[in-house]
Design a protein around this motif. Structure first.
Motif, PDB file in Angstrom:
ATOM      1  N   ARG A  70       0.839  -1.184   0.000  1.00 17.54           N
ATOM      2  CA  ARG A  70       0.000   0.000   0.000  1.00 17.54           C
ATOM      3  C   ARG A  70       0.878   1.238   0.000  1.00 17.54           C
ATOM      4  O   ARG A  70       1.926   1.263   0.641  1.00 17.54           O
ATOM      5  N   ALA A  71       0.440   2.275  -0.730  1.00 17.88           N
ATOM      6  CA  ALA A  71       1.205   3.516  -0.784  1.00 17.88           C
ATOM      7  C   ALA A  71       0.873   4.386   0.411  1.00 17.88           C
ATOM      8  O   ALA A  71      -0.272   4.466   0.845  1.00 17.88           O
ATOM      9  N   ARG A  72       1.902   5.051   0.947  1.00 23.51           N
ATOM     10  CA  ARG A  72       1.725   5.970   2.062  1.00 23.51           C
ATOM     11  C   ARG A  72       1.395   7.357   1.502  1.00 23.51           C
ATOM     12  O   ARG A  72       2.182   8.295   1.593  1.00 23.51           O
ATOM     13  N   LYS A  73       0.201   7.468   0.942  1.00 25.32           N
ATOM     14  CA  LYS A  73      -0.190   8.692   0.255  1.00 25.32           C
ATOM     15  C   LYS A  73      -1.684   8.923   0.394  1.00 25.32           C
ATOM     16  O   LYS A  73      -2.472   7.977   0.371  1.00 25.32           O
ATOM     17  N   VAL A  74      -2.090  10.182   0.545  1.00 26.95           N
ATOM     18  CA  VAL A  74      -3.485  10.575   0.407  1.00 26.95           C
ATOM     19  C   VAL A  74      -3.554  11.664  -0.655  1.00 26.95           C
ATOM     20  O   VAL A  74      -2.535  12.234  -1.064  1.00 26.95           O
ATOM     21  N   LEU A  75      -4.767  11.977  -1.102  1.00 19.78           N
ATOM     22  CA  LEU A  75      -4.945  12.925  -2.199  1.00 19.78           C
ATOM     23  C   LEU A  75      -4.420  14.312  -1.833  1.00 19.78           C
ATOM     24  O   LEU A  75      -4.427  14.703  -0.661  1.00 19.78           O
ATOM     25  N   PRO A  76      -3.960  15.064  -2.823  1.00 18.94           N
ATOM     26  CA  PRO A  76      -3.478  16.423  -2.559  1.00 18.94           C
ATOM     27  C   PRO A  76      -4.581  17.324  -2.011  1.00 18.94           C
ATOM     28  O   PRO A  76      -5.773  17.071  -2.196  1.00 18.94           O
ATOM     29  N   ASN A  77      -4.161  18.382  -1.371  1.00 20.72           N
ATOM     30  CA  ASN A  77      -5.064  19.401  -0.862  1.00 20.72           C
ATOM     31  C   ASN A  77      -5.014  20.588  -1.824  1.00 20.72           C
ATOM     32  O   ASN A  77      -3.980  21.232  -1.968  1.00 20.72           O
ATOM     33  N   PHE A  78      -6.137  20.859  -2.481  1.00 16.50           N
ATOM     34  CA  PHE A  78      -6.173  21.937  -3.470  1.00 16.50           C
ATOM     35  C   PHE A  78      -6.782  23.220  -2.905  1.00 16.50           C
ATOM     36  O   PHE A  78      -7.090  24.141  -3.651  1.00 16.50           O
ATOM     37  N   THR A  79      -6.944  23.292  -1.578  1.00 18.89           N
ATOM     38  CA  THR A  79      -7.451  24.508  -0.952  1.00 18.89           C
ATOM     39  C   THR A  79      -6.378  25.594  -1.026  1.00 18.89           C
ATOM     40  O   THR A  79      -5.259  25.387  -0.553  1.00 18.89           O
ATOM     41  N   PRO A  80      -6.685  26.735  -1.619  1.00 14.74           N
ATOM     42  CA  PRO A  80      -5.658  27.783  -1.759  1.00 14.74           C
ATOM     43  C   PRO A  80      -5.168  28.275  -0.398  1.00 14.74           C
ATOM     44  O   PRO A  80      -5.940  28.404   0.547  1.00 14.74           O
ATOM     45  N   GLN A  81      -3.854  28.526  -0.309  1.00 12.41           N
ATOM     46  CA  GLN A  81      -3.257  29.116   0.877  1.00 12.41           C
ATOM     47  C   GLN A  81      -2.333  30.236   0.440  1.00 12.41           C
ATOM     48  O   GLN A  81      -1.810  30.231  -0.671  1.00 12.41           O
ATOM     49  N   SER A  82      -2.148  31.194   1.314  1.00 12.02           N
ATOM     50  CA  SER A  82      -1.221  32.283   1.036  1.00 12.02           C
ATOM     51  C   SER A  82       0.111  31.984   1.692  1.00 12.02           C
ATOM     52  O   SER A  82       0.200  31.142   2.599  1.00 12.02           O
ATOM     53  N   VAL A  83       1.156  32.649   1.261  1.00 10.71           N
ATOM     54  CA  VAL A  83       2.467  32.440   1.846  1.00 10.71           C
ATOM     55  C   VAL A  83       2.450  32.809   3.325  1.00 10.71           C
ATOM     56  O   VAL A  83       3.189  32.239   4.140  1.00 10.71           O
ATOM     57  N   GLU A  84       1.576  33.746   3.704  1.00  6.83           N
ATOM     58  CA  GLU A  84       1.478  34.144   5.112  1.00  6.83           C
ATOM     59  C   GLU A  84       0.929  33.037   5.990  1.00  6.83           C
ATOM     60  O   GLU A  84       1.060  33.087   7.221  1.00  6.83           O
ATOM     61  N   ASP A  85       0.296  32.013   5.388  1.00  5.81           N
ATOM     62  CA  ASP A  85      -0.219  30.879   6.157  1.00  5.81           C
ATOM     63  C   ASP A  85       0.891  29.909   6.554  1.00  5.81           C
ATOM     64  O   ASP A  85       0.674  29.029   7.389  1.00  5.81           O
ATOM     65  N   TYR A  86       2.066  30.051   5.951  1.00  2.33           N
ATOM     66  CA  TYR A  86       3.157  29.117   6.188  1.00  2.33           C
ATOM     67  C   TYR A  86       3.914  29.480   7.471  1.00  2.33           C
ATOM     68  O   TYR A  86       4.266  30.646   7.691  1.00  2.33           O
ATOM     69  N   LEU A  87       4.148  28.481   8.276  1.00  2.00           N
ATOM     70  CA  LEU A  87       4.870  28.666   9.527  1.00  2.00           C
ATOM     71  C   LEU A  87       6.247  29.277   9.271  1.00  2.00           C
ATOM     72  O   LEU A  87       7.014  28.774   8.445  1.00  2.00           O
ATOM     73  N   GLY A  88       6.548  30.379   9.978  1.00  2.00           N
ATOM     74  CA  GLY A  88       7.870  30.991   9.897  1.00  2.00           C
ATOM     75  C   GLY A  88       8.161  31.718   8.607  1.00  2.00           C
ATOM     76  O   GLY A  88       9.341  31.999   8.314  1.00  2.00           O
ATOM     77  N   TYR A  89       7.136  32.067   7.825  1.00  2.00           N
ATOM     78  CA  TYR A  89       7.367  32.609   6.484  1.00  2.00           C
ATOM     79  C   TYR A  89       8.214  33.878   6.501  1.00  2.00           C
ATOM     80  O   TYR A  89       8.909  34.181   5.522  1.00  2.00           O
ATOM     81  N   LYS A  90       8.208  34.620   7.604  1.00  2.00           N
ATOM     82  CA  LYS A  90       8.994  35.852   7.672  1.00  2.00           C
ATOM     83  C   LYS A  90      10.493  35.581   7.611  1.00  2.00           C
ATOM     84  O   LYS A  90      11.278  36.485   7.332  1.00  2.00           O
ATOM     85  N   HIS A  91      10.877  34.339   7.884  1.00  2.00           N
ATOM     86  CA  HIS A  91      12.290  33.978   7.834  1.00  2.00           C
ATOM     87  C   HIS A  91      12.684  33.364   6.493  1.00  2.00           C
ATOM     88  O   HIS A  91      13.844  32.995   6.307  1.00  2.00           O
ATOM     89  N   TYR A  92      11.741  33.240   5.541  1.00  2.40           N
ATOM     90  CA  TYR A  92      12.041  32.619   4.257  1.00  2.40           C
ATOM     91  C   TYR A  92      12.813  33.592   3.368  1.00  2.40           C
ATOM     92  O   TYR A  92      12.384  34.740   3.200  1.00  2.40           O
ATOM     93  N   PRO A  93      13.915  33.170   2.786  1.00  2.00           N
ATOM     94  CA  PRO A  93      14.622  34.045   1.832  1.00  2.00           C
ATOM     95  C   PRO A  93      13.733  34.349   0.619  1.00  2.00           C
ATOM     96  O   PRO A  93      12.935  33.507   0.190  1.00  2.00           O
ATOM     97  N   GLN A  94      13.893  35.553   0.079  1.00  2.34           N
ATOM     98  CA  GLN A  94      13.129  35.952  -1.101  1.00  2.34           C
ATOM     99  C   GLN A  94      14.089  36.388  -2.210  1.00  2.34           C
ATOM    100  O   GLN A  94      15.113  36.993  -1.954  1.00  2.34           O
TER     101      GLN A  94
END
Length: 314
Positions: A158-182
Motif C-alpha cells: 500500500r502507498a503511504r499517500k493521500v490525495l493532494p489538498n487543493f485549498t488555496p493558501q497564502s504564503v502568510e499561512d506558512y509557519l515561519g514565512y517571515k524567515h524565508y529568503p526571497q
C-alpha cells in the motif's frame, strides 16, 4: 558526553479512518530501538521524544521540534517521520516548482475540518530553527510518499499517500514565512546544514508491505537492514546506494533519495567511514548480475565497464 536528541513521529491511525496505515509505528519502533543501541555504542546520551497516532497532530509536531532546543555544539539531532505524504497547491510565491504543488506530511488531524498538512517549507523552517547558529549534526529520515525534496505498487502493498489538498493558501499561512529568503518575489525555506534520507523521489510513492509477518515500510526496512549490515561505517552516499538497491528490488518505482551537502560523512557524523562498499548485486526481477556504479565512482554513461570473475574471465 555528547547528546543525541531524537524526535520520532509515526501515524497509522488517522482522524479519517480511510487513511489508516499499518506499518508506520512498527517502522518507528524498529528505528528507535536501533538508534538506542547505536547511541549506547557511541557513548551518546540518548534523549528521544515520541509522537504516535493521535498525539501526532500538526500543533504537537511543531511543538515537538522544541525538543532540539536543548542541543548544543557537537550534539546530534535526529528527526524521523513515518506516515502519509501528500501535496498541496502552492502559493504563487512558491511557483518555482514546475507542477505548482508543494510536498507535505499528513498529520493525524490534517484532513478534518480546519486541519492542515505540515508543508515541506515549514519542515525546512523548523530544521533551520533547530540548527541556526549551532554546530550540530541534523539527520532527517522520512518514510512517506513525495518525501524527496522534503525536508507502496506491488501485490499486497500500500502507498503511504493521500490525495493532494487543493485549498488555496497564502504564503502568510506558512509557519515561519517571515524567515524565508526571497528573490524576485519567490520564497524558499531558509537553508540549513542537514541530511535528508527520503523514501522516494518527490513524484513517487513510498510503499509498505509485509516483512517477516509484520507490516513495514520498504524504505525503513531496507535502510535499517543496511545499517545493521555495517552501514554505519559507510558514508551517507554509500549507505543510500545500498539501501536503494534493496528498496528497488522490493518495490516498483520507488527510488530512495539523499539530500544535503554532507553526503560524504558517516552516520550522524560520528561513525568512521571505511570506504566504498561492494556494489555488485543480483537483480531478481531481471535475473542478472548488475553493478551499481556511476558518477560517484568517476564513471560516466560511456564508460566501458567489465567485471573480472573469480575464474579470471570477463
Amino acid at each position: 558526553m555528547k547528546n543525541l536528541y531524537a524526535l520520532f513521529i509515526a501515524v497509522d491511525k488517522y482522524a479519517v479512518p480511510s487513511h489508516n496505515l499499518n506499518g508506520c509505528v512498527n517502522d518507528m519502533t524498529a528505528t528507535q530501538q536501533f538508534l538506542k543501541r547505536y547511541a549506547a555504542a557511541q557513548n551518546l546520551e540518548f534523549s528521544p521524544k515520541v509522537l504516535e497516532n493521535d498525539k501526532a497532530t500538526r500543533d504537537n509536531i511543531i511543538k515537538g521540534f522544541n525538543h532540539f532546543d536543548k542541543a548544543k555544539d557537537g550534539d546530534c539531532c535526529f528527526f524521523y517521520y513515518s506516515g502519509h505524504g501528500s501535496q498541496a497547491l502552492a502559493p504563487t510565491e512558491f511557483w518555482t516548482n514546475p507542477n505548482g504543488m508543494n510536498e507535505s506530511i499528513v498529520c493525524h488531524d490534517s484532513r478534518i475540518a480546519g486541519g492542515r498538512d505540515l508543508m515541506d517549507k515549514e519542515l525546512g523552517y523548523l530544521i533551520w530553527k533547530a540548527t541556526n547558529q549551532k554546530d550540530v549534526h541534523f539527520l532527517a529520515i522520512m518514510d512517506c510518499c513525495h518525501s524527496g525534496s522534503a525536508t507502496r505498487s506491488t501485490e499486497g502493498s500500500r502507498a503511504r499517500k493521500v490525495l493532494p489538498n487543493f485549498t488555496p493558501q497564502s504564503v502568510e499561512d506558512y509557519l515561519g514565512y517571515k524567515h524565508y529568503p526571497q528573490e524576485d518575489g519567490q520564497y524558499s525555506a531558509p537553508p540549513s546544514n542537514h541530511i535528508l534520507l527520503a523514501a522516494c523521489r518527490d513524484n513517487e510513492l513510498a510503499k509498505e508491505t509485509n516483512f517477516n509477518g509484520k507490516s513495514r515500510g520498504v524504505f525503513t526496512f531496507s535502510l535499517l537492514e543496511t545499517l545493521e549490515e555495517g552501514g554505519i561505517h559507510q558514508s551517507y552516499q554509500e549507505l543510500m546506494q545500498r539501501t536503494r538497491i534493496k528498496a528497488e528490488q522490493r518495490a516498483v518505482q520507488q527510488h530512495p533519495q539523499l539530500e544535503g551537502k554532507h553526503g560524504a560523512q558517516g552516520f550522524l557524523g560520528l561513525a568512521e567511514v571505511k570506504g566504498m562498499p561492494n556494489v555488485v548485486y543480483y537483480d531478481k526481477k531481471k535475473s542478472e548480475w548488475r553493478v551499481d556504479v556511476g558518477s560517484l565512482q568517476g564513471l560516466n554513461e560511456e564508460a566501458d565497464l567489465r567485471l573480472k570473475l573469480t575464474d579470471g574471465k570477463e
